[in-house]
Design an enzyme around this catalytic site. Structure first.
Site, PDB file in Angstrom:
ATOM      1  N   HIS A  36       1.084  -1.098   0.002  1.00 18.53           N
ATOM      2  CA  HIS A  36       0.174   0.042   0.043  1.00 18.53           C
ATOM      3  C   HIS A  36       0.881   1.019  -0.001  1.00 18.53           C
ATOM      4  CE1 HIS A  36      -3.215   2.497   1.039  1.00 18.53           C
ATOM      5  NE2 HIS A  36      -4.202   1.698   0.758  1.00 18.53           N
ATOM      6  N   ASP A  46      -7.737  -5.342  -0.180  1.00 23.79           N
ATOM      7  CA  ASP A  46      -8.372  -6.175  -1.082  1.00 23.79           C
ATOM      8  C   ASP A  46      -7.780  -7.763  -0.789  1.00 23.79           C
ATOM      9  OD1 ASP A  46      -9.286  -4.366  -2.538  1.00 23.79           O
ATOM     10  OD2 ASP A  46      -7.292  -3.670  -3.165  1.00 23.79           O
TER      11      ASP A  46
HETATM   12  C1  COA Z   1      -0.590  -0.940  -4.141  1.00 24.32           C
HETATM   13  C2  COA Z   1       0.815  -0.664  -4.807  1.00 24.32           C
HETATM   14  C3  COA Z   1       0.441  -0.129  -6.188  1.00 24.32           C
HETATM   15  C4  COA Z   1       1.483   0.418  -4.046  1.00 24.32           C
HETATM   16  O1  COA Z   1       2.726   0.478  -4.614  1.00 24.32           O
HETATM   17  P1  COA Z   1       3.520   2.073  -4.557  1.00 24.32           P
HETATM   18  O2  COA Z   1       3.519   2.967  -3.343  1.00 24.32           O
HETATM   19  O3  COA Z   1       3.472   2.613  -5.775  1.00 24.32           O
HETATM   20  O4  COA Z   1       4.938   1.495  -4.508  1.00 24.32           O
HETATM   21  P2  COA Z   1       5.604   0.609  -5.813  1.00 24.32           P
HETATM   22  O5  COA Z   1       4.785   0.030  -6.664  1.00 24.32           O
HETATM   23  O6  COA Z   1       6.752   1.546  -6.060  1.00 24.32           O
HETATM   24  O7  COA Z   1       6.540  -0.632  -5.073  1.00 24.32           O
HETATM   25  C5  COA Z   1       7.611  -0.219  -4.151  1.00 24.32           C
HETATM   26  C6  COA Z   1       8.503  -1.572  -3.943  1.00 24.32           C
HETATM   27  O8  COA Z   1       7.615  -2.570  -3.230  1.00 24.32           O
HETATM   28  C7  COA Z   1       7.457  -3.587  -3.997  1.00 24.32           C
HETATM   29  N1  COA Z   1       6.093  -4.092  -4.027  1.00 24.32           N
HETATM   30  C8  COA Z   1       4.769  -3.196  -3.557  1.00 24.32           C
HETATM   31  N2  COA Z   1       3.868  -4.109  -3.549  1.00 24.32           N
HETATM   32  C9  COA Z   1       4.232  -5.444  -3.829  1.00 24.32           C
HETATM   33  C10 COA Z   1       3.819  -6.598  -3.718  1.00 24.32           C
HETATM   34  N3  COA Z   1       2.305  -6.592  -3.519  1.00 24.32           N
HETATM   35  N4  COA Z   1       4.190  -7.623  -4.098  1.00 24.32           N
HETATM   36  C11 COA Z   1       5.684  -7.669  -4.242  1.00 24.32           C
HETATM   37  N5  COA Z   1       6.368  -6.421  -4.186  1.00 24.32           N
HETATM   38  C12 COA Z   1       5.724  -5.539  -3.952  1.00 24.32           C
HETATM   39  C13 COA Z   1       7.539  -2.983  -5.525  1.00 24.32           C
HETATM   40  O9  COA Z   1       8.322  -4.399  -6.388  1.00 24.32           O
HETATM   41  C14 COA Z   1       8.439  -1.978  -5.454  1.00 24.32           C
HETATM   42  O10 COA Z   1       9.894  -2.656  -5.095  1.00 24.32           O
HETATM   43  P3  COA Z   1      11.325  -1.976  -5.787  1.00 24.32           P
HETATM   44  O11 COA Z   1      11.575  -0.884  -5.176  1.00 24.32           O
HETATM   45  O12 COA Z   1      12.391  -3.001  -5.723  1.00 24.32           O
HETATM   46  O13 COA Z   1      11.001  -1.968  -7.343  1.00 24.32           O
HETATM   47  C15 COA Z   1       1.664  -2.002  -4.787  1.00 24.32           C
HETATM   48  O14 COA Z   1       1.879  -2.214  -3.376  1.00 24.32           O
HETATM   49  C16 COA Z   1       1.054  -3.137  -5.412  1.00 24.32           C
HETATM   50  O15 COA Z   1       1.215  -3.051  -6.664  1.00 24.32           O
HETATM   51  N6  COA Z   1       0.389  -4.103  -4.846  1.00 24.32           N
HETATM   52  C17 COA Z   1      -0.455  -5.177  -5.629  1.00 24.32           C
HETATM   53  C18 COA Z   1      -1.596  -4.788  -6.075  1.00 24.32           C
HETATM   54  C19 COA Z   1      -2.598  -4.453  -4.798  1.00 24.32           C
HETATM   55  O16 COA Z   1      -2.988  -5.119  -3.865  1.00 24.32           O
HETATM   56  N7  COA Z   1      -3.374  -3.294  -4.850  1.00 24.32           N
HETATM   57  C20 COA Z   1      -4.426  -2.812  -4.091  1.00 24.32           C
HETATM   58  C21 COA Z   1      -3.991  -1.727  -3.120  1.00 24.32           C
HETATM   59  S1  COA Z   1      -5.059  -1.360  -1.854  1.00 24.32           S
END
Ligand code: COA
Length: 370
Positions: free
Chosen positions: A253, A307
């Protein structure tokens, strides 16, 4: 000019609607903890609280419930459209178009919250119609004598749901009502800030929520559990998924760096419902994914989000995974519209900047010389 990728840590407005403490895993609507609201309140009361900023009196709640119940019916031509397209189309696309059609028949002007009540009351009717059409079933008319959550399940199954099902649905909707600023709420505000209209804002919200990184994650998380198939396969699945660079859906998140409080609450409902409905093994798989996922990702602040368990709750209540995001939207519409209403009280056109990194002064080459 500083580039803030993904607008991370950029505040777009002041709000008195929702507060998230991402470090401690706490969430408050209008100052009330979601733990209390999930234990003692209900969807209609929380919707009232979010829109009007205070808990209703008994009389106010009764009137509000009645108003919402009267607004549940969807015009016939919208139902016909839903029936025509729902067998093959993505449910979020159908919902988005149906809300857009609702906007055709309402004037642009008027009170945002009054329009929000209409939209919020009708969205479950559309969602139930989508789900029943996918199963080749006839539509079920809304029952104005039932609560919002009970009627939602009644329209889904065509029979009165059990009290556990109603409570699970009610709490799930309550926990999805708002979440401060996020991609879909921001999308609503961008549209509202141009002085467009509330239907257009909600259409933008649904469009943004649809993606698997936002509201689409609930169905992805559940599909993960189904794909794993057995608790014994969890470790191998999680390791291979992460080592191939894929994300664990329902984990991570932008704001929470610990367990999302909504996931904690929904875990209990998922457990109870799965036991009752013979889905105990699916719950075991989810729990094992949670355990192993936290072991691997927890030290980076990546934990289960809302979720992770909501999908299991919606599945146990009888929805198809592809329909889950539309349930999320049916609740989040309360937050979207409340934030639009709040923003418009001190509106400023949202118009960010981009940092140009391309060339300048290039010579135009006529097409025959390229
Ligand atoms: C929700 C989300 C988009 C938020 O991410 P964010 O704040 O934008 O952070 P980032 O996407 O830049 O991720 C940061 C790091 O954590 C990792 N990471 C984040 N969520 C992850 C997950 N669910 N599984 C594995 N790795 C994850 C990323 O790969 C990234 O790694 P890196 O720095 O080595 O590249 C992300 O956690 C995600 O894609 N989760 C899965 C989808 C999900 O469940 N969404 C519902 C949100 S309520």
């Amino acid at each position: 000019m500083e580039l803030k990728k993904g607008l991370e840590d950029v505040a777009i407005k002041e709000t008195s609607i929702t507060f998230i403490d991402g470090e401690l895993g706490r969430l408050y609507y209008r100052g009330y903890s979601v733990y209390d609201l999930a234990s003692f309140s209900n969807f209609e009361e929380v919707a009232y609280l979010i829109w009007y900023g205070k808990l209703p009196t008994r009389k106010e709640l009764e009137d509000f419930r009645k108003l919402m119940a009267e607004e549940r019916k969807v015009p016939d031509h919208i139902s016909s459209f839903v029936r025509q397209v729902s067998r093959n189309a993505n449910p979020m696309d159908v919902l988005r178009t149906a809300v857009s059609m609702m906007g055709l028949e309402d004037s642009r002007d008027g009170d945002t919250i009054q329009k929000a009540i209409k939209i919020t009351s009708k969205m479950p009717t559309i969602v139930a119609q989508i789900q029943r059409t996918r199963r080749g079933q006839d539509l079920v008319e809304p029952d104005p004598n039932l609560s919002h959550a009970e009627n939602f399940l009644f329209m889904l199954h065509g029979e009165k749901p059990s009290s556990t099902d109603v409570r699970s649905m009610d709490v799930s909707l309550t926990l999805h009502v708002d979440h401060e600023m996020n991609a879909s709420t921001f999308a609503c505000l961008v549209v509202a800030s141009t002085l467009s209209d509330i239907y257009s804002s909600v259409v933008a919200g649904i469009s943004a929520l649809k993606g698997p990184l936002h509201g689409g994650a609930n169905s992805e998380a559940l599909k993960q559990f189904l794909e794993i198939g057995s608790p014994d396969n969890v470790e191998k699945y999680v390791l291979s998924r992460l080592s191939s660079g894929q994300r664990l859906m329902g984990f991570g998140h932008r704001v929470y760096k610990t367990m999302d409080p909504r996931a904690k609450i929904l875990r209990e409902y998922a457990k109870q419902l799965s036991t009752e409905k013979g889905l105990g093994e699916l719950f075991e798989i989810a729990q094992r994914v949670e355990e192993i996922g936290i072991k691997i990702l927890g030290n980076r602040g990546i934990y289960p989000n809302v979720d992770f368990y909501s999908g299991l709750v919606f599945y146990a209540l009888g929805f198809d995974p592809d329909v889950f995001p539309t349930i999320f939207a049916s609740a989040r519409v309360v937050g979207w519209t409340a934030h639009v209403d709040e923003y418009l009280k001190d509106n400023k056109l949202i118009r960010p900047k981009a940092i140009y990194v391309g060339d300048l002064g290039r010579r135009y080459v006529p097409i025959d010389e390229r």
